[in-house]
Scaffold this active site. Structure first.
Site, PDB file in Angstrom:
ATOM      1  N   GLY A 263       0.855  -1.185   0.000  1.00  0.00           N
ATOM      2  CA  GLY A 263       0.000   0.000   0.000  1.00  0.00           C
ATOM      3  C   GLY A 263       0.887   1.228   0.000  1.00  0.00           C
ATOM      4  CB  CYS A 266       5.475   5.352  -3.495  1.00  0.00           C
ATOM      5  SG  CYS A 266       5.719   6.838  -2.532  1.00  0.00           S
ATOM      6  CE  LYS A 326       6.844   2.461   5.239  1.00  0.00           C
ATOM      7  NZ  LYS A 326       8.074   2.316   4.477  1.00  0.00           N
TER       8      LYS A 326
HETATM    9  C1  UGA Z   1       8.570   3.258  -1.403  1.00  0.00           C
HETATM   10  C2  UGA Z   1      10.004   2.845  -1.759  1.00  0.00           C
HETATM   11  O1  UGA Z   1      10.396   1.732  -0.950  1.00  0.00           O
HETATM   12  C3  UGA Z   1      10.978   3.996  -1.537  1.00  0.00           C
HETATM   13  O2  UGA Z   1      12.286   3.616  -1.937  1.00  0.00           O
HETATM   14  C4  UGA Z   1      10.508   5.199  -2.358  1.00  0.00           C
HETATM   15  O3  UGA Z   1      11.350   6.329  -2.165  1.00  0.00           O
HETATM   16  C5  UGA Z   1       9.100   5.576  -1.944  1.00  0.00           C
HETATM   17  O4  UGA Z   1       8.231   4.427  -2.141  1.00  0.00           O
HETATM   18  C6  UGA Z   1       8.643   6.729  -2.820  1.00  0.00           C
HETATM   19  O5  UGA Z   1       8.494   6.531  -4.037  1.00  0.00           O
HETATM   20  O6  UGA Z   1       8.535   7.851  -2.314  1.00  0.00           O
HETATM   21  P1  UGA Z   1       7.209   3.530   0.898  1.00  0.00           P
HETATM   22  O7  UGA Z   1       5.991   3.684   0.045  1.00  0.00           O
HETATM   23  O8  UGA Z   1       7.451   4.494   1.983  1.00  0.00           O
HETATM   24  O9  UGA Z   1       8.552   3.540   0.002  1.00  0.00           O
HETATM   25  O10 UGA Z   1       7.102   2.096   1.596  1.00  0.00           O
HETATM   26  P2  UGA Z   1       7.770   0.660   1.389  1.00  0.00           P
HETATM   27  O11 UGA Z   1       8.666   0.386   2.508  1.00  0.00           O
HETATM   28  O12 UGA Z   1       8.303   0.513   0.008  1.00  0.00           O
HETATM   29  O13 UGA Z   1       6.503  -0.285   1.555  1.00  0.00           O
HETATM   30  C7  UGA Z   1       5.428  -0.214   0.628  1.00  0.00           C
HETATM   31  C8  UGA Z   1       4.406  -1.291   0.929  1.00  0.00           C
HETATM   32  O14 UGA Z   1       4.920  -2.576   0.602  1.00  0.00           O
HETATM   33  C9  UGA Z   1       3.966  -1.373   2.398  1.00  0.00           C
HETATM   34  O15 UGA Z   1       2.564  -1.531   2.439  1.00  0.00           O
HETATM   35  C10 UGA Z   1       4.650  -2.630   2.907  1.00  0.00           C
HETATM   36  O16 UGA Z   1       3.948  -3.258   3.949  1.00  0.00           O
HETATM   37  C11 UGA Z   1       4.636  -3.493   1.651  1.00  0.00           C
HETATM   38  N1  UGA Z   1       5.679  -4.547   1.656  1.00  0.00           N
HETATM   39  C12 UGA Z   1       6.996  -4.211   1.737  1.00  0.00           C
HETATM   40  C13 UGA Z   1       5.296  -5.876   1.517  1.00  0.00           C
HETATM   41  O17 UGA Z   1       4.091  -6.192   1.402  1.00  0.00           O
HETATM   42  N2  UGA Z   1       6.264  -6.845   1.484  1.00  0.00           N
HETATM   43  C14 UGA Z   1       7.589  -6.542   1.574  1.00  0.00           C
HETATM   44  O18 UGA Z   1       8.416  -7.471   1.526  1.00  0.00           O
HETATM   45  C15 UGA Z   1       7.972  -5.192   1.707  1.00  0.00           C
END
Ligand code: UGA
Length: 488
Positions: A263, A266, A326
């Protein structure tokens, strides 16, 4: 160096505070009066770990100041670098560049002749090629000469933004208009203290390197979810499978946690917008379309699993643990919890949620009519027929499931982040279903039986990261293996 940052959302505020921490003199410029007055009172408009401390400290030293666009004219004129960090989402899953265009129109004419303009917002690719012309025109209209224009996409994650800003894996600079390399040289100096590789690319390539990174991360997550479905079907355990895969340095262990999917503001937006925009220019993107499809399917599967775990979903009380997209953030943008809560309510369930971010929980209740908010985990799960974990807040791993067992009506847990220990939960008398971890029936005889003839799968002890002697594992791989299954 003297710097202005236009737009004080997540990206702009983290950039401002991080630059001030490195000793630069920063003015943050914000058009919203409400946001500006909060910041001036030393309060943040959103939660980001460590940011309040940085903003407070550098607000105190005067190294970080906040101003409205009208107040900031002189400061902008005195800045060597001006960042644009305004939003580019239209709030409906699409791009919008009106805010960026308005910022360029009002800021660019006030910049000094030897200043550099750096765009930090994520931009739609087709807009990148028009940027040089737009900036030159605003300069010309005010009788001023051209200035260097660069892109500097950000790669910070919410909840780890300070750490990611101060210690990035790489810094990308995209050259939009910088024939003398003055802008590149100056921006490299600005980032000296990051001690990270600085990659200088053409503007469009830099924009795509940002998009490409997010699309790849999203693909990894959907891949993990597909793998988890296969593991469930054959009886393998995804945690163990991924922990072994992670030793391969070509693969790595990060972003391979299955569950309810990605979610936030981004990844979901950039995947769906890329598919849509590519379609409009006649380019099919079947891989990304599948990434998007799988991501939405995960939310549906969670709802199915909850439904299967109760006798009748109509009238059942479902407790949801976690609402933010998250942990360690109060952000609800495209949070899986919202779609899930809505779907369960539509099936006739009573849905009661708890999230440690009380404000976010209240906002969730406004966004999903009918969703009830509990003040604590125990209030949420009291008399629940089923419990669903959606956000892996650390406190949920600390729940005493044995005492929780005494207060629920139905002993079923669906773990949407594979965050709980299946054997601990099963020992406490709950049935457990995660994603790719099989199904653990409640160990208390007669409480719940496997549904639909599903074969219960014995939960293996967590052996993945220790199955090789530590000496045989390269340090890097060890670190990756340890990260599997943890929050990134
Ligand atoms: C994401 C990118 O990771 C950053 O590098 C980028 O700068 C940012 O978008 C942006 O474009 O501004 P973010 O949206 O803050 O960062 O969060 P993430 O840590 O990427 O997590 C995104 C989603 O993926 C969360 O809902 C998380 O729970 C989910 N996720 C993450 C999973 O379902 N499985 C995983 O293994 C990792």
């Amino acid at each position: 160096m003297r710097v202005s940052v236009i737009g004080l959302g997540y990206v702009g505020l983290v950039t401002s505070a991080g630059l001030a921490e490195w000793g630069h003199d920063v003015v943050g410029v914000e058009a919203s009066e409400a946001r500006l007055s909060l910041l001036r009172e030393g309060r943040l408009p959103f939660y980001e770990p460590g940011l309040d401390e940085l903003v407070g400290r550098h607000g105190g030293t005067g190294r970080l100041r906040f101003a409205s666009p009208a107040e900031a004219e002189e400061e902008i004129n005195a800045s060597e670098i001006v960042f644009i960090a305004v939003g580019t989402h239209d709030g409906n899953g699409g791009w919008q560049t009106d805010t960026a265009c308005a910022a360029l129109e009002s800021i660019v004419p006030h910049m000094a002749d030897d200043a550099t303009l750096v765009i930090r917002s994520t931009l739609p690719p087709e807009f990148v090629d028009t940027l040089a012309g737009i900036v030159r025109e605003h300069r010309r209209d005010h009788g001023k000469g051209a200035i260097p224009v660069l892109l500097n996409p950000e790669f910070t994650r919410e909840a780890r933004a300070i750490q990611d800003f101060m210690h990035p894996d790489r810094i990308v600079l995209g050259v939009i208009d910088d024939p003398e390399q003055i802008g590149v040289e100056r921006t490299q100096r600005l980032y000296e203290q990051a001690e990270a590789p600085i990659v200088v690319l053409r503007g469009l390539d830099a924009a795509f390197s940002k998009l490409g990174a997010n699309l790849f991360l999203a693909t990894k997550i959907s891949f993990a979810n597909e793998l988890a479905a296969l593991c469930d079907a054959y009886g393998a355990q995804v945690d163990q499978v991924v922990s072994a895969m992670a030793y391969d340095t070509r693969i790595g262990g990060a972003f391979l946690r299955p569950g309810v999917g990605f979610g936030g503001s981004c990844l979901p937006h950039q995947v769906s917008m890329t598919v849509k925009a590519a379609m409009e220019i006649g380019i099919p993107t079947p891989l990304l379309a599948a990434v998007d499809h799988i991501n939405h399917r995960q939310r549906d599967q969670f709802v199915e699993r909850i439904t299967e775990s109760v006798t009748d979903i109509e009238g059942a009380k479902v407790a949801l643990l976690g609402l933010t997209f998250k942990p360690h953030t109060d952000d609800l943008r495209d949070a899986p919890s919202l779609t899930i809560a809505d779907a369960l309510l539509k099936r006739g369930a009573r849905v009661v949620a708890y999230d440690p971010m009380a404000d976010a929980a209240e906002r969730a209740a406004e966004l999903v009519p009918g969703l009830e908010i509990a003040a604590s985990v125990s209030d949420a799960i009291a008399d629940a027929d089923a419990i669903g974990l959606i956000t892996e807040w650390p406190e949920f791993s600390e729940i005493d499931w044995t005492s929780a067992r005494g207060s629920v009506r139905g002993a079923a847990i669906v773990d949407g982040r594979n965050a709980l220990s299946p054997d601990r939960v099963a020992e406490a008398g709950f049935s457990y279903r995660g994603f790719g971890r099989g199904y653990a029936p409640a160990s208390e005889a007669g409480v719940l039986q496997p549904e639909n003839g599903r074969t219960p799968i014995a939960i293996q002890p967590d052996v993945g990261a220790v199955s090789l002697p530590a000496t045989a594992i390269p340090a890097q791989s060890m670190r990756l293996a340890e990260r599997v299954g943890r929050s990134d």
